[in-house]
Design a protein around this motif. Structure first.
Motif, PDB file in Angstrom:
ATOM      1  N   ALA A  92       0.847  -1.343  -0.189  1.00  0.00           N
ATOM      2  CA  ALA A  92      -0.044   0.157  -0.001  1.00  0.00           C
ATOM      3  C   ALA A  92       0.953   1.292  -0.026  1.00  0.00           C
ATOM      4  O   ALA A  92       0.536   2.059  -0.641  1.00  0.00           O
ATOM      5  N   TRP A  93       2.065   1.055   0.584  1.00  0.00           N
ATOM      6  CA  TRP A  93       2.688   2.539   0.862  1.00  0.00           C
ATOM      7  C   TRP A  93       3.449   2.844  -0.699  1.00  0.00           C
ATOM      8  O   TRP A  93       3.391   4.123  -0.948  1.00  0.00           O
ATOM      9  N   VAL A  94       3.759   1.723  -1.576  1.00  0.00           N
ATOM     10  CA  VAL A  94       4.373   1.859  -2.737  1.00  0.00           C
ATOM     11  C   VAL A  94       3.203   2.198  -3.665  1.00  0.00           C
ATOM     12  O   VAL A  94       3.759   2.311  -4.983  1.00  0.00           O
ATOM     13  N   GLY A  95       2.013   2.323  -3.471  1.00  0.00           N
ATOM     14  CA  GLY A  95       0.944   2.573  -4.336  1.00  0.00           C
ATOM     15  C   GLY A  95       0.451   1.213  -4.990  1.00  0.00           C
ATOM     16  O   GLY A  95      -0.372   1.385  -5.964  1.00  0.00           O
ATOM     17  N   GLY A  96       0.668   0.119  -4.436  1.00  0.00           N
ATOM     18  CA  GLY A  96      -0.132  -1.236  -4.939  1.00  0.00           C
ATOM     19  C   GLY A  96       0.984  -2.012  -5.878  1.00  0.00           C
ATOM     20  O   GLY A  96       1.951  -1.607  -6.510  1.00  0.00           O
ATOM     21  N   PRO A  97       0.428  -3.079  -6.392  1.00  0.00           N
ATOM     22  CA  PRO A  97       1.167  -3.970  -7.198  1.00  0.00           C
ATOM     23  C   PRO A  97       1.726  -3.238  -8.522  1.00  0.00           C
ATOM     24  O   PRO A  97       2.956  -3.212  -9.038  1.00  0.00           O
ATOM     25  N   GLY A  98       0.838  -2.669  -9.272  1.00  0.00           N
ATOM     26  CA  GLY A  98       1.025  -1.859 -10.490  1.00  0.00           C
ATOM     27  C   GLY A  98       2.058  -0.872 -10.462  1.00  0.00           C
ATOM     28  O   GLY A  98       2.827  -0.736 -11.286  1.00  0.00           O
ATOM     29  N   PHE A 357     -11.062   5.632 -13.261  1.00  0.00           N
ATOM     30  CA  PHE A 357     -10.162   6.559 -12.047  1.00  0.00           C
ATOM     31  C   PHE A 357     -11.023   6.186 -10.802  1.00  0.00           C
ATOM     32  O   PHE A 357     -12.233   6.644 -10.746  1.00  0.00           O
ATOM     33  N   SER A 358     -10.458   5.981  -9.857  1.00  0.00           N
ATOM     34  CA  SER A 358     -10.979   5.964  -8.648  1.00  0.00           C
ATOM     35  C   SER A 358     -10.035   6.777  -7.546  1.00  0.00           C
ATOM     36  O   SER A 358      -9.017   6.318  -7.304  1.00  0.00           O
ATOM     37  N   SER A 359     -10.664   7.618  -6.924  1.00  0.00           N
ATOM     38  CA  SER A 359      -9.809   8.501  -6.210  1.00  0.00           C
ATOM     39  C   SER A 359      -9.528   7.918  -4.918  1.00  0.00           C
ATOM     40  O   SER A 359     -10.390   6.958  -4.300  1.00  0.00           O
ATOM     41  N   ASP A 360      -8.217   8.034  -4.284  1.00  0.00           N
ATOM     42  CA  ASP A 360      -8.113   7.313  -3.096  1.00  0.00           C
ATOM     43  C   ASP A 360      -7.132   8.115  -2.096  1.00  0.00           C
ATOM     44  O   ASP A 360      -6.970   9.394  -2.421  1.00  0.00           O
ATOM     45  N   SER A 361      -6.864   7.715  -0.898  1.00  0.00           N
ATOM     46  CA  SER A 361      -6.047   8.430  -0.187  1.00  0.00           C
ATOM     47  C   SER A 361      -4.526   8.671  -0.551  1.00  0.00           C
ATOM     48  O   SER A 361      -4.044   7.888  -1.289  1.00  0.00           O
ATOM     49  N   SER A 362      -4.020   9.695  -0.250  1.00  0.00           N
ATOM     50  CA  SER A 362      -2.823  10.164  -0.767  1.00  0.00           C
ATOM     51  C   SER A 362      -1.523   9.477   0.055  1.00  0.00           C
ATOM     52  O   SER A 362      -2.083   8.901   1.448  1.00  0.00           O
ATOM     53  N   THR A 363      -0.531   9.579   0.098  1.00  0.00           N
ATOM     54  CA  THR A 363       0.670   9.139   0.894  1.00  0.00           C
ATOM     55  C   THR A 363       0.908  10.016   2.112  1.00  0.00           C
ATOM     56  O   THR A 363       0.256  11.439   1.881  1.00  0.00           O
ATOM     57  N   PRO A 364       1.585   9.544   3.019  1.00  0.00           N
ATOM     58  CA  PRO A 364       1.595  10.610   4.238  1.00  0.00           C
ATOM     59  C   PRO A 364       2.543  11.679   3.773  1.00  0.00           C
ATOM     60  O   PRO A 364       3.167  11.378   2.876  1.00  0.00           O
ATOM     61  N   SER A 365       2.558  12.597   4.708  1.00  0.00           N
ATOM     62  CA  SER A 365       3.185  13.666   4.614  1.00  0.00           C
ATOM     63  C   SER A 365       4.947  13.471   4.331  1.00  0.00           C
ATOM     64  O   SER A 365       5.564  14.183   3.658  1.00  0.00           O
ATOM     65  N   ASN A 366       5.350  12.495   4.938  1.00  0.00           N
ATOM     66  CA  ASN A 366       6.795  11.998   4.844  1.00  0.00           C
ATOM     67  C   ASN A 366       7.094  11.275   3.646  1.00  0.00           C
ATOM     68  O   ASN A 366       8.239  10.612   3.445  1.00  0.00           O
TER      69      ASN A 366
END
Length: 420
Positions: A92-98, A357-366
């Protein structure tokens, strides 16, 4: 079971257990209050909850040794659950398998003695590699409950006893099966980390890997060593070895609870503008739902592997969604990463057709931005090699093998007015 430890062992274990549970509950509570990144924090809450489970089950096994096999079974099942959730969190951190496939496109994992791949050809870092890593973790999650049921049945029939390595007893054989499955899960996790180390760098993965592997790996092997010490005569018998193992785990969980505050801090999600908190009860319900595990298991072991890269089990308001296409179409956080790091894939991004397209949460600020995969200097690991020779090398479309028999031969023309 007549063996007992000195009283001060039980006193120390009690205070360590209470302290560990209190710290873990406080940590989980803080995450639920600042539940602005459900995609990540769902897995974090599940991982942190290992401390109360481990501590409580170990303490109950210590004070109620006759029932320890049942308490230990619960602890060991959750052990497998933690490994799966940690790999899911990393993905999940790296955005998924794709997103991993895009970022590591054209690269391979070199044969290595340390990784025990020296006798194999270079491993392409593609969708199949990610799938094998997830399968390696999932097999342990599935097998462990089965082994627990088998253990309880054999225990009821008098064919199982902890620490009894007699070939006529089942402990030896179950330990061998468990060790093989357990090692495979940790090995899959290690391979994934080596391959994606640079992608995970913005999320400070080292302390997280250390604490997860320390708790899961050391608690298992120290138990095996205690039983071997009992068989060798260094400890009185297997019963005393089991009591010492449970006592040490109670103490270790207090250390782990403190380590989790550092490895999985809630403050990086506090006050984020990513999304408002959905409330304590709703956040807890989201973290406890197992639908993501169900869909992931079905998806990873499905005989037809059609929707791998396009698969997205993270939930928004619309629930679980699945996308089908003949082209590589990143969605949700994967598309966000592509847009932020268009230089990673060069002109390949221009060739991507976005069908949904499906909007999702962004990555943390860091989180920062992902390393530039087109720059060989960005891949710091000596085990990774860029084998691509041109920026125009297409994606491995064999990742998606669709059964088109159900599609109509003729596709109606798009409504131009509706596209405006």
């Amino acid at each position: 079971m007549g063996v007992l430890l000195p009283l001060f062992f039980y006193v120390i274990a009690f205070f360590c257990t209470v302290g560990a549970i209190a710290l873990a509950i406080l940590h989980i509570y803080r995450h639920l209050l600042n539940y602005t990144e459900p995609t990540y924090q769902r897995f974090i809450v599940r991982i942190v909850f290992m401390v109360p489970v481990y501590a409580l089950m170990s303490f109950l096994s210590l004070v109620l040794p006759r029932l320890s096999i049942y308490f230990n079974s619960i602890r060991e099942v959750y052990e497998a659950w933690v490994i799966y959730n940690f790999l899911s969190l990393c993905l999940a951190w790296v955005g998924g398998p794709g997103s991993v496939v895009i970022s590591l496109s054209g690269r391979v994992l070199k044969p290595s003695v340390c990784l025990m791949t020296c006798c194999f050809p270079p491993i392409p870092l593609d969708g199949r590699f990610i799938r094998k890593c997830k399968q390696g973790c999932l097999q342990f999650v599935i097998l462990k409950p089965i082994l627990v049921v088998v253990t309880l049945i054999l225990y009821a029939k008098g064919k199982y006893k902890d620490g009894n390595f007699n070939p006529k007893q089942s402990y030896l054989y179950l330990t061998i099966i468990y060790t093989f499955s357990y090692t495979m899960a940790l090995y899959a996790l290690a391979l994934f980390y080596v391959a994606c180390k640079d992608l995970l760098q913005p999320f400070n993965p080292v302390p997280k890997f250390i604490i997860i592997k320390s708790v899961v790996f050391l608690t298992y092997w120290q138990g095996v060593l205690f039983f071997l010490a009992a068989k060798s005569g260094f400890i009185q018998d297997a019963d005393e070895a089991a009591l010492l193992q449970n006592f040490i785990i109670c103490v270790e969980m207090l250390i782990a609870a403190v380590g989790h505050f550092y490895a999985f801090p809630y403050k990086e999600y506090a006050g984020a503008n990513i999304g408002g908190s959905r409330g304590l009860t709703a956040s807890l319900g989201h973290a406890l739902k197992l639908n993501d595990f169900y869909h992931d298991t079905v998806h990873q072991f499905a005989p037809t592997y059609h929707d791998y890269v396009l698969y997205n089990h993270s939930e928004g308001e619309e629930g679980t969604r699945k996308y089908r296409s003949r082209t590589f179409v990143p969605i949700g956080p994967e598309m966000d990463n592509v847009r932020k790091n268009k230089h990673i894939t060069g002109n390949k991004v221009d060739d991507i057709q976005l069908t949904s397209f499906s909007s999702d949460s962004s990555t943390p600020s860091n989180s920062g931005s992902l390393p530039d995969a087109s720059n060989s200097d960005a891949i710091k690991s000596s085990l990774l090699v860029d084998v691509s020779t041109s920026a125009s090398i297409p994606y491995d479309l064999t990742l998606i093998d669709l059964d088109v028999s159900s599609y109509p031969e003729e596709v109606p023309a798009a409504d131009k007015a509706g596209l405006r």
